[in-house]
Design a protein around this motif. Structure first.
Motif, PDB file in Angstrom:
ATOM      1  N   GLN A 281       0.824  -1.210   0.000  1.00  0.00           N
ATOM      2  CA  GLN A 281       0.000   0.000   0.000  1.00  0.00           C
ATOM      3  C   GLN A 281       0.858   1.260   0.000  1.00  0.00           C
ATOM      4  O   GLN A 281       0.473   2.272  -0.597  1.00  0.00           O
ATOM      5  N   ARG A 282       2.011   1.218   0.672  1.00  0.00           N
ATOM      6  CA  ARG A 282       2.906   2.379   0.677  1.00  0.00           C
ATOM      7  C   ARG A 282       3.403   2.660  -0.745  1.00  0.00           C
ATOM      8  O   ARG A 282       3.443   3.822  -1.191  1.00  0.00           O
ATOM      9  N   LEU A 283       3.774   1.597  -1.470  1.00  0.00           N
ATOM     10  CA  LEU A 283       4.247   1.769  -2.841  1.00  0.00           C
ATOM     11  C   LEU A 283       3.114   2.259  -3.743  1.00  0.00           C
ATOM     12  O   LEU A 283       3.315   3.146  -4.579  1.00  0.00           O
ATOM     13  N   LYS A 284       1.920   1.691  -3.565  1.00  0.00           N
ATOM     14  CA  LYS A 284       0.784   2.125  -4.391  1.00  0.00           C
ATOM     15  C   LYS A 284       0.474   3.603  -4.158  1.00  0.00           C
ATOM     16  O   LYS A 284       0.166   4.341  -5.104  1.00  0.00           O
ATOM     17  N   ALA A 285       0.544   4.028  -2.936  1.00  0.00           N
ATOM     18  CA  ALA A 285       0.274   5.441  -2.626  1.00  0.00           C
ATOM     19  C   ALA A 285       1.301   6.342  -3.296  1.00  0.00           C
ATOM     20  O   ALA A 285       0.962   7.408  -3.831  1.00  0.00           O
ATOM     21  N   ALA A 286       2.564   5.914  -3.274  1.00  0.00           N
ATOM     22  CA  ALA A 286       3.618   6.698  -3.909  1.00  0.00           C
ATOM     23  C   ALA A 286       3.429   6.749  -5.425  1.00  0.00           C
ATOM     24  O   ALA A 286       3.597   7.799  -6.056  1.00  0.00           O
ATOM     25  N   LEU A 287       3.058   5.606  -6.004  1.00  0.00           N
ATOM     26  CA  LEU A 287       2.813   5.555  -7.444  1.00  0.00           C
ATOM     27  C   LEU A 287       1.636   6.452  -7.830  1.00  0.00           C
ATOM     28  O   LEU A 287       1.691   7.183  -8.832  1.00  0.00           O
ATOM     29  N   LYS A 288       0.591   6.397  -7.037  1.00  0.00           N
ATOM     30  CA  LYS A 288      -0.585   7.213  -7.304  1.00  0.00           C
ATOM     31  C   LYS A 288      -0.222   8.697  -7.302  1.00  0.00           C
ATOM     32  O   LYS A 288      -0.642   9.455  -8.184  1.00  0.00           O
ATOM     33  N   GLU A 289       0.578   9.104  -6.318  1.00  0.00           N
ATOM     34  CA  GLU A 289       0.981  10.510  -6.203  1.00  0.00           C
ATOM     35  C   GLU A 289       1.878  10.928  -7.364  1.00  0.00           C
ATOM     36  O   GLU A 289       1.690  11.994  -7.956  1.00  0.00           O
ATOM     37  N   ARG A 290       2.859  10.085  -7.704  1.00  0.00           N
ATOM     38  CA  ARG A 290       3.798  10.428  -8.770  1.00  0.00           C
ATOM     39  C   ARG A 290       3.120  10.462 -10.135  1.00  0.00           C
ATOM     40  O   ARG A 290       3.340  11.394 -10.916  1.00  0.00           O
ATOM     41  N   VAL A 291       2.299   9.459 -10.445  1.00  0.00           N
ATOM     42  CA  VAL A 291       1.647   9.418 -11.754  1.00  0.00           C
ATOM     43  C   VAL A 291       0.695  10.596 -11.920  1.00  0.00           C
ATOM     44  O   VAL A 291       0.560  11.155 -13.018  1.00  0.00           O
ATOM     45  N   ALA A 292       0.066  11.020 -10.850  1.00  0.00           N
ATOM     46  CA  ALA A 292      -0.878  12.138 -10.913  1.00  0.00           C
ATOM     47  C   ALA A 292      -0.197  13.483 -11.153  1.00  0.00           C
ATOM     48  O   ALA A 292      -0.869  14.496 -11.386  1.00  0.00           O
ATOM     49  N   SER A 293       1.128  13.494 -11.147  1.00  0.00           N
ATOM     50  CA  SER A 293       1.852  14.751 -11.303  1.00  0.00           C
ATOM     51  C   SER A 293       2.108  15.130 -12.756  1.00  0.00           C
ATOM     52  O   SER A 293       2.536  16.247 -13.046  1.00  0.00           O
ATOM     53  N   LYS A 294       1.860  14.234 -13.699  1.00  0.00           N
ATOM     54  CA  LYS A 294       2.129  14.510 -15.110  1.00  0.00           C
ATOM     55  C   LYS A 294       0.982  14.006 -15.987  1.00  0.00           C
ATOM     56  O   LYS A 294       0.168  13.180 -15.564  1.00  0.00           O
ATOM     57  N   THR A 295       0.948  14.505 -17.207  1.00  0.00           N
ATOM     58  CA  THR A 295      -0.068  14.077 -18.160  1.00  0.00           C
ATOM     59  C   THR A 295       0.298  12.714 -18.740  1.00  0.00           C
ATOM     60  O   THR A 295       1.458  12.268 -18.637  1.00  0.00           O
ATOM     61  N   LEU A 296      -0.669  12.087 -19.379  1.00  0.00           N
ATOM     62  CA  LEU A 296      -0.403  10.798 -20.006  1.00  0.00           C
ATOM     63  C   LEU A 296       0.666  10.938 -21.086  1.00  0.00           C
ATOM     64  O   LEU A 296       1.563  10.090 -21.201  1.00  0.00           O
ATOM     65  N   ALA A 297       0.578  11.993 -21.886  1.00  0.00           N
ATOM     66  CA  ALA A 297       1.561  12.199 -22.952  1.00  0.00           C
ATOM     67  C   ALA A 297       2.968  12.335 -22.380  1.00  0.00           C
ATOM     68  O   ALA A 297       3.942  11.821 -22.956  1.00  0.00           O
ATOM     69  N   GLU A 298       3.095  13.023 -21.249  1.00  0.00           N
ATOM     70  CA  GLU A 298       4.406  13.177 -20.620  1.00  0.00           C
ATOM     71  C   GLU A 298       4.944  11.828 -20.157  1.00  0.00           C
ATOM     72  O   GLU A 298       6.129  11.520 -20.336  1.00  0.00           O
ATOM     73  N   TRP A 299       4.071  11.003 -19.570  1.00  0.00           N
ATOM     74  CA  TRP A 299       4.517   9.683 -19.116  1.00  0.00           C
ATOM     75  C   TRP A 299       4.861   8.778 -20.300  1.00  0.00           C
ATOM     76  O   TRP A 299       5.797   7.973 -20.222  1.00  0.00           O
ATOM     77  N   GLN A 300       4.121   8.908 -21.387  1.00  0.00           N
ATOM     78  CA  GLN A 300       4.442   8.116 -22.577  1.00  0.00           C
ATOM     79  C   GLN A 300       5.845   8.444 -23.076  1.00  0.00           C
ATOM     80  O   GLN A 300       6.601   7.552 -23.471  1.00  0.00           O
ATOM     81  N   GLU A 301       6.168   9.709 -23.071  1.00  0.00           N
ATOM     82  CA  GLU A 301       7.506  10.120 -23.520  1.00  0.00           C
ATOM     83  C   GLU A 301       8.576   9.614 -22.559  1.00  0.00           C
ATOM     84  O   GLU A 301       9.631   9.123 -22.980  1.00  0.00           O
ATOM     85  N   ILE A 302       8.317   9.693 -21.268  1.00  0.00           N
ATOM     86  CA  ILE A 302       9.285   9.254 -20.260  1.00  0.00           C
ATOM     87  C   ILE A 302       9.550   7.754 -20.351  1.00  0.00           C
ATOM     88  O   ILE A 302      10.696   7.293 -20.271  1.00  0.00           O
TER      89      ILE A 302
END
Length: 373
Positions: A281-302
């Protein structure tokens, strides 16, 4: 027609989705499929919106490459016509409730009498036997009774209505094709035809696979968000800043380490390997916070250059334009019958020697009556 099944002739009495999808797959592989429809009772697939050039897109797809014959099976003399027709066919597929074809005079025993090598496949919700054999149902019911829905979705909201018809297609259609082709091989070896009984509920129950094995042999009943692959770990979907979604499947150590490094949470690498709920759950919370910081297009590029099992959740139209699916020719142009083409989903199996192709979209009812009557 190309394809590995050009020697097979199929007489199709099915309607709606499961049977027509199965016979579409056979037609795509080269089988000669004749679809028999009632002249006065329109298959709902034919009128289902949206339409393209006046034809239902669902009908154009599901009945591509097939011939069409209209015949009132309740009318006197129709059974005799079917008994004559079936002499020239290898396979019959139907989707009525148990006993209906028999009452019409064209059940398996009657057809087998004139064509002993016939392979006869019946697709029903619950099969030819058991207390539910005459009961009505739909995809959502079959998934529910088969236990599939019980471990899908979220713990606080329950099972979701699926976006695709899993029991109908993965259950009914694909298992019907599998059973038919297995019976064809048996006939090649023995000369014998046979009855193939496909229950969409049976097939859906079989789709439980690993969760079913864990329950039946290990006594572990899977619930929503309780296991590695159904939301109980960081293997999940995460929302981006623009309201889209990113899928994360980085289960193996090398992938989870790359995921954490890319997201800047390298200190949580050990959580990805932990079986403890609090670490997950700690990892999921961190992932949720980090992914919510950028757009889908930005994550696709990364993640474009990262082999980390992280991919965007695409719409169907976006998937159709994805370079991987385009390279695999999963969107094709199919002749409408007037020289123009309709875009459709392509055949998913690639044969080296006998590539599949389709002649045209689904025909109008009775388009081939003159040839067969």
């Amino acid at each position: 027609m190309a394809g590995p099944l050009t020697s097979l002739k199929v007489l199709d009495f099915s309607t709606l989705l499961p049977g027509p999808y199965a016979t579409m797959l056979l037609a795509d592989m080269g089988a000669d499929v004749l679809r028999v429809e009632a002249p006065d009772r329109v298959d709902l697939i034919r009128v289902m919106p949206p339409h393209d050039a006046g034809v239902s897109t669902a009908h154009g797809f599901l009945n591509r490459g097939k011939k069409s014959l209209t015949l009132n099976l309740k009318e006197e003399g129709s059974a005799d016509k079917v008994l004559e027709l079936v002499k020239d066919f290898d396979i019959v597929i139907e989707q009525f409730r148990p006993g209906v074809m028999g009452r019409l005079g064209i059940g398996y025993e009657a057809l087998k009498a004139v064509n002993p090598s016939l392979i006869y496949c019946s697709i029903t919700g619950y099969g030819q036997t058991g207390p539910y054999k005459d009961r009505a149902g739909h995809d959502i019911n079959y998934l529910s009774l088969a236990g599939v829905s019980s471990h899908c979705g979220r713990a606080d909201s329950g099972p979701p209505p699926m976006g695709i018809q899993i029991a109908d297609v993965a259950g009914g259609s694909h298992h019907a094709v599998m059973g038919i082709l297995a019976a064809v091989i048996h006939r090649q070896q023995t000369g014998e035809g046979q009855f193939v009984d496909v229950s969409m509920t049976d097939a859906a129950f079989a789709l439980n696979a690993m969760s079913g094995a864990a329950c039946l042999a290990g006594g572990q009943e899977q619930k929503p968000e309780s296991s590695l692959l159904n939301g109980g770990s960081f293997y999940d979907y995460y929302q981006t800043s623009d309201g889209r979604w990113l899928s994360v499947g980085s289960l193996e150590p090398q992938f989870s380490a790359r995921l954490c490094d890319t997201l800047g949470i390298a200190d949580l690498k050990s959580d990805a390997l932990s079986q403890k709920p609090e670490h997950r759950q700690r990892l999921k919370a961190a992932l949720k916070e980090r992914v919510a910081s950028k757009t889908l297009a930005e994550w696709q590029e990364i993640f474009a250059g990262q082999d980390a099992c992280v991919e965007p959740v695409l719409t169907i139209s976006e998937a159709a334009e994805h370079p991987q699916l385009k390279a695999r020719e999963m969107v094709i142009g199919v002749d409408r019958g007037d020289g123009t083409q309709q875009r459709q989903i392509g055949f998913p199996i690639k044969f080296e020697k006998t590539p599949s192709e389709t002649s045209r979209i689904g025909k109008m009812p009775g388009a081939d009556n003159e040839q067969f009557l």
